[in-house]
Design a protein around this motif. Structure first.
Motif, PDB file in Angstrom:
ATOM      1  N   GLY A 141     -27.655  15.717  -2.616  1.00 11.91           N
ATOM      2  CA  GLY A 141     -27.084  14.382  -2.599  1.00 11.91           C
ATOM      3  C   GLY A 141     -25.769  14.421  -1.847  1.00 11.91           C
ATOM      4  N   GLU A 142     -25.197  13.251  -1.637  1.00 13.88           N
ATOM      5  CA  GLU A 142     -23.919  13.167  -0.934  1.00 13.88           C
ATOM      6  C   GLU A 142     -22.878  12.556  -1.863  1.00 13.88           C
ATOM      7  OE1 GLU A 142     -22.229  11.430   3.318  1.00 13.88           O
ATOM      8  OE2 GLU A 142     -23.559  10.173   2.104  1.00 13.88           O
ATOM      9  N   VAL A 143     -21.655  13.093  -1.818  1.00 17.39           N
ATOM     10  CA  VAL A 143     -20.551  12.544  -2.602  1.00 17.39           C
ATOM     11  C   VAL A 143     -19.300  12.518  -1.736  1.00 17.39           C
ATOM     12  CG1 VAL A 143     -19.999  14.816  -3.589  1.00 17.39           C
ATOM     13  CG2 VAL A 143     -19.252  12.734  -4.748  1.00 17.39           C
ATOM     14  N   LYS A 144     -18.565  11.422  -1.787  1.00 18.61           N
ATOM     15  CA  LYS A 144     -17.331  11.279  -1.010  1.00 18.61           C
ATOM     16  C   LYS A 144     -16.141  11.505  -1.938  1.00 18.61           C
ATOM     17  CE  LYS A 144     -19.118   8.123   2.505  1.00 18.61           C
ATOM     18  NZ  LYS A 144     -20.528   8.190   2.155  1.00 18.61           N
ATOM     19  N   LEU A 145     -15.287  12.470  -1.555  1.00 15.88           N
ATOM     20  CA  LEU A 145     -14.129  12.837  -2.374  1.00 15.88           C
ATOM     21  C   LEU A 145     -12.872  12.900  -1.513  1.00 15.88           C
ATOM     22  CD1 LEU A 145     -15.739  15.773  -4.399  1.00 15.88           C
ATOM     23  CD2 LEU A 145     -15.419  13.407  -5.178  1.00 15.88           C
ATOM     24  N   VAL A 146     -11.740  12.788  -2.178  1.00 11.46           N
ATOM     25  CA  VAL A 146     -10.447  12.968  -1.507  1.00 11.46           C
ATOM     26  C   VAL A 146      -9.902  14.316  -1.953  1.00 11.46           C
ATOM     27  CG1 VAL A 146      -8.116  12.072  -1.193  1.00 11.46           C
ATOM     28  CG2 VAL A 146     -10.046  10.483  -1.470  1.00 11.46           C
ATOM     29  N   ILE A 147      -9.910  15.281  -1.036  1.00 12.53           N
ATOM     30  CA  ILE A 147      -9.452  16.639  -1.334  1.00 12.53           C
ATOM     31  C   ILE A 147      -8.163  16.897  -0.567  1.00 12.53           C
ATOM     32  CG2 ILE A 147     -10.020  19.091  -1.286  1.00 12.53           C
ATOM     33  CD1 ILE A 147     -11.831  17.498  -3.140  1.00 12.53           C
ATOM     34  N   ASP A 148      -7.100  17.195  -1.300  1.00 14.42           N
ATOM     35  CA  ASP A 148      -5.787  17.448  -0.697  1.00 14.42           C
ATOM     36  C   ASP A 148      -5.366  16.293   0.217  1.00 14.42           C
ATOM     37  OD1 ASP A 148      -3.460  18.868  -0.245  1.00 14.42           O
ATOM     38  OD2 ASP A 148      -4.296  20.040   1.413  1.00 14.42           O
ATOM     39  N   GLY A 149      -5.663  15.074  -0.228  1.00 11.89           N
ATOM     40  CA  GLY A 149      -5.248  13.881   0.516  1.00 11.89           C
ATOM     41  C   GLY A 149      -6.173  13.469   1.639  1.00 11.89           C
ATOM     42  N   SER A 153     -16.919  13.730   3.111  1.00 13.69           N
ATOM     43  CA  SER A 153     -18.224  13.771   2.432  1.00 13.69           C
ATOM     44  C   SER A 153     -18.599  15.220   2.133  1.00 13.69           C
ATOM     45  CB  SER A 153     -19.302  13.141   3.314  1.00 13.69           C
ATOM     46  OG  SER A 153     -19.072  11.759   3.453  1.00 13.69           O
ATOM     47  N   TYR A 154     -19.095  15.448   0.923  1.00 15.14           N
ATOM     48  CA  TYR A 154     -19.540  16.776   0.521  1.00 15.14           C
ATOM     49  C   TYR A 154     -21.000  16.711   0.063  1.00 15.14           C
ATOM     50  CZ  TYR A 154     -14.637  18.084   0.694  1.00 15.14           C
ATOM     51  OH  TYR A 154     -13.348  18.330   1.119  1.00 15.14           O
ATOM     52  N   ARG A 255     -22.536   9.914 -10.438  1.00 13.77           N
ATOM     53  CA  ARG A 255     -21.826   8.812 -11.087  1.00 13.77           C
ATOM     54  C   ARG A 255     -21.007   9.294 -12.281  1.00 13.77           C
ATOM     55  NH1 ARG A 255     -25.796   6.224 -13.081  1.00 13.77           N
ATOM     56  NH2 ARG A 255     -25.271   6.373 -15.285  1.00 13.77           N
ATOM     57  N   LYS A 256     -21.600  10.152 -13.107  1.00 16.46           N
ATOM     58  CA  LYS A 256     -20.900  10.626 -14.302  1.00 16.46           C
ATOM     59  C   LYS A 256     -19.670  11.469 -13.951  1.00 16.46           C
ATOM     60  CE  LYS A 256     -23.606   8.977 -17.568  1.00 16.46           C
ATOM     61  NZ  LYS A 256     -23.095   7.991 -18.557  1.00 16.46           N
ATOM     62  N   ALA A 257     -19.790  12.260 -12.889  1.00 19.41           N
ATOM     63  CA  ALA A 257     -18.691  13.174 -12.543  1.00 19.41           C
ATOM     64  C   ALA A 257     -17.625  12.508 -11.691  1.00 19.41           C
ATOM     65  CB  ALA A 257     -19.247  14.396 -11.823  1.00 19.41           C
ATOM     66  N   PHE A 258     -18.032  11.636 -10.752  1.00 27.45           N
ATOM     67  CA  PHE A 258     -17.088  11.170  -9.736  1.00 27.45           C
ATOM     68  C   PHE A 258     -17.006   9.655  -9.577  1.00 27.45           C
ATOM     69  CE2 PHE A 258     -18.584  15.416  -8.136  1.00 27.45           C
ATOM     70  CZ  PHE A 258     -17.402  16.105  -8.409  1.00 27.45           C
ATOM     71  N   SER A 259     -17.410   8.899 -10.575  1.00 22.89           N
ATOM     72  CA  SER A 259     -17.241   7.453 -10.454  1.00 22.89           C
ATOM     73  C   SER A 259     -15.792   7.035 -10.731  1.00 22.89           C
ATOM     74  CB  SER A 259     -18.183   6.721 -11.416  1.00 22.89           C
ATOM     75  OG  SER A 259     -17.886   7.069 -12.764  1.00 22.89           O
ATOM     76  N   TYR A 260     -15.061   7.834 -11.502  1.00 21.11           N
ATOM     77  CA  TYR A 260     -13.650   7.528 -11.799  1.00 21.11           C
ATOM     78  C   TYR A 260     -12.724   8.495 -11.071  1.00 21.11           C
ATOM     79  CZ  TYR A 260      -9.318   6.800 -14.341  1.00 21.11           C
ATOM     80  OH  TYR A 260      -8.014   6.553 -14.663  1.00 21.11           O
ATOM     81  N   ASP A 261     -12.913   9.800 -11.275  1.00 21.92           N
ATOM     82  CA  ASP A 261     -12.074  10.813 -10.615  1.00 21.92           C
ATOM     83  C   ASP A 261     -12.666  11.149  -9.254  1.00 21.92           C
ATOM     84  OD1 ASP A 261     -10.260  11.113 -12.759  1.00 21.92           O
ATOM     85  OD2 ASP A 261     -11.724  12.352 -13.816  1.00 21.92           O
ATOM     86  N   SER A 266      -8.027  20.498  -4.689  1.00 20.90           N
ATOM     87  CA  SER A 266      -8.880  21.410  -3.922  1.00 20.90           C
ATOM     88  C   SER A 266     -10.340  21.177  -4.307  1.00 20.90           C
ATOM     89  CB  SER A 266      -8.502  22.863  -4.197  1.00 20.90           C
ATOM     90  OG  SER A 266      -8.726  23.168  -5.576  1.00 20.90           O
ATOM     91  N   LEU A 267     -11.228  21.777  -3.526  1.00 21.22           N
ATOM     92  CA  LEU A 267     -12.652  21.680  -3.827  1.00 21.22           C
ATOM     93  C   LEU A 267     -12.982  22.403  -5.131  1.00 21.22           C
ATOM     94  CD1 LEU A 267     -15.319  20.545  -2.739  1.00 21.22           C
ATOM     95  CD2 LEU A 267     -15.693  22.721  -1.559  1.00 21.22           C
ATOM     96  N   GLU A 268     -12.229  23.459  -5.437  1.00 22.54           N
ATOM     97  CA  GLU A 268     -12.438  24.201  -6.688  1.00 22.54           C
ATOM     98  C   GLU A 268     -12.130  23.297  -7.895  1.00 22.54           C
ATOM     99  OE1 GLU A 268     -10.777  25.370  -4.071  1.00 22.54           O
ATOM    100  OE2 GLU A 268     -12.308  26.818  -3.418  1.00 22.54           O
TER     101      GLU A 268
END
Length: 275
Positions: A141-149, A153-154, A255-261, A266-268
């Protein structure tokens, strides 16, 4: 009626027309005359009404047109199996083709016939029963995150055990063979056992080529399955229901992991949140 209730009141209480009430009462009175067993209510009154089925003659839908339409439906099926879904004939196209060939038939007749034929051929899904530890399904699947500003997409690698619906997921920056092998190794270490069957769709890291209906497994996956001793099962093209556990799991886990945070140092840190 037996309790001297008026036909108007009966009609109101049972919510049918007075003509219907009158018809049944008349039939009841007549049945008492012919039935000599002196029953309170005769059997033929208790049975539901029957209607004579009319067998209409299909004047326009000839055997020749039926054969032609079934040919169109078979052509569409072939196109779906050969990655030509966008070139299928719609019902209006079938109708216009018949008109072009000189057949005298209406669009509604064509539409109704095709709908009936396609309903007969509709795929039936049988709910499967699974054994514990037998099968695990895998998908990306694909998830969009903000890592170190920085927003990026990861790739979300997700496993789901078919029996228990237990889910295991890891984040990666790509979907290469190295990433696939890494997540398999970490899943098996995490579980403490090797599921007998691993199920995949036709992702490029698993299937390297199609030869007709046969598919060739990539060398990396063959080596991995031989080393751990599991069997590879591939879904048919465009049949996500054949690995329905993980199809749903990708959406649920994301959704459960990254709908809020969604922002992490870092990626870790993001992986800790996912865990």
């Amino acid at each position: 009626h037996l309790q001297d209730v008026s036909q108007r009141q009966i009609s109101t209480e049972v919510k049918v027309s007075r003509n219907t009430v009158s018809k049944y009462i008349e039939a009841f009175e007549n049945s008492k005359v012919t039935d000599v067993r002196n029953l309170p209510v005769t059997e033929n009154i208790l049975s539901p009404p029957s209607y004579k089925k009319r067998d209409g003659v299909k004047r326009k839908m000839t055997e020749e047109i039926i054969k032609r339409l079934r040919g169109f439906i078979q052509d569409n099926e072939w196109k779906r199996k050969n990655n030509m879904s966008k070139q299928q004939m719609k019902k209006i196209d079938m109708y216009e083709k018949l008109q072009e060939e000189g057949y005298d038939i209406g669009y509604t007749t064509v539409r109704n016939f095709v709908n009936t034929e396609e309903m007969r051929a509709k795929e039936v899904f049988v709910r499967q029963r699974y054994s514990a530890a037998w099968e695990v399904e895998f998908d990306w699947g694909e998830v969009k995150l903000v890592i170190d500003g920085k927003r990026k997409s990861y790739s979300l690698a997700v496993f789901t055990l078919a029996y228990s619906n237990y889910r295991f997921a890891l984040l990666y920056e790509s979907e290469t063979m190295i990433c696939v092998q890494d997540v398999h190794t970490k899943l098996i270490d995490h579980l403490g056992f090797v599921p007998s069957v691993f199920t995949y769709d036709n992702m490029r890291t698993v299937v390297k080529s199609f030869v007709g209906t046969d598919r060739k497994i990539t060398d990396g996956m063959l080596n991995l399955s031989n080393y751990y001793g599991f069997r590879i099962r591939l879904c048919e093209p465009r049949k996500g229901n054949q690995k329905g556990h993980v199809e749903r799991s990708v959406e649920v886990v994301r959704r459960k992991a990254f709908s809020y945070d969604i922002a992490f140092v870092s990626l870790e840190e993001a992986q800790k949140r996912l865990n």
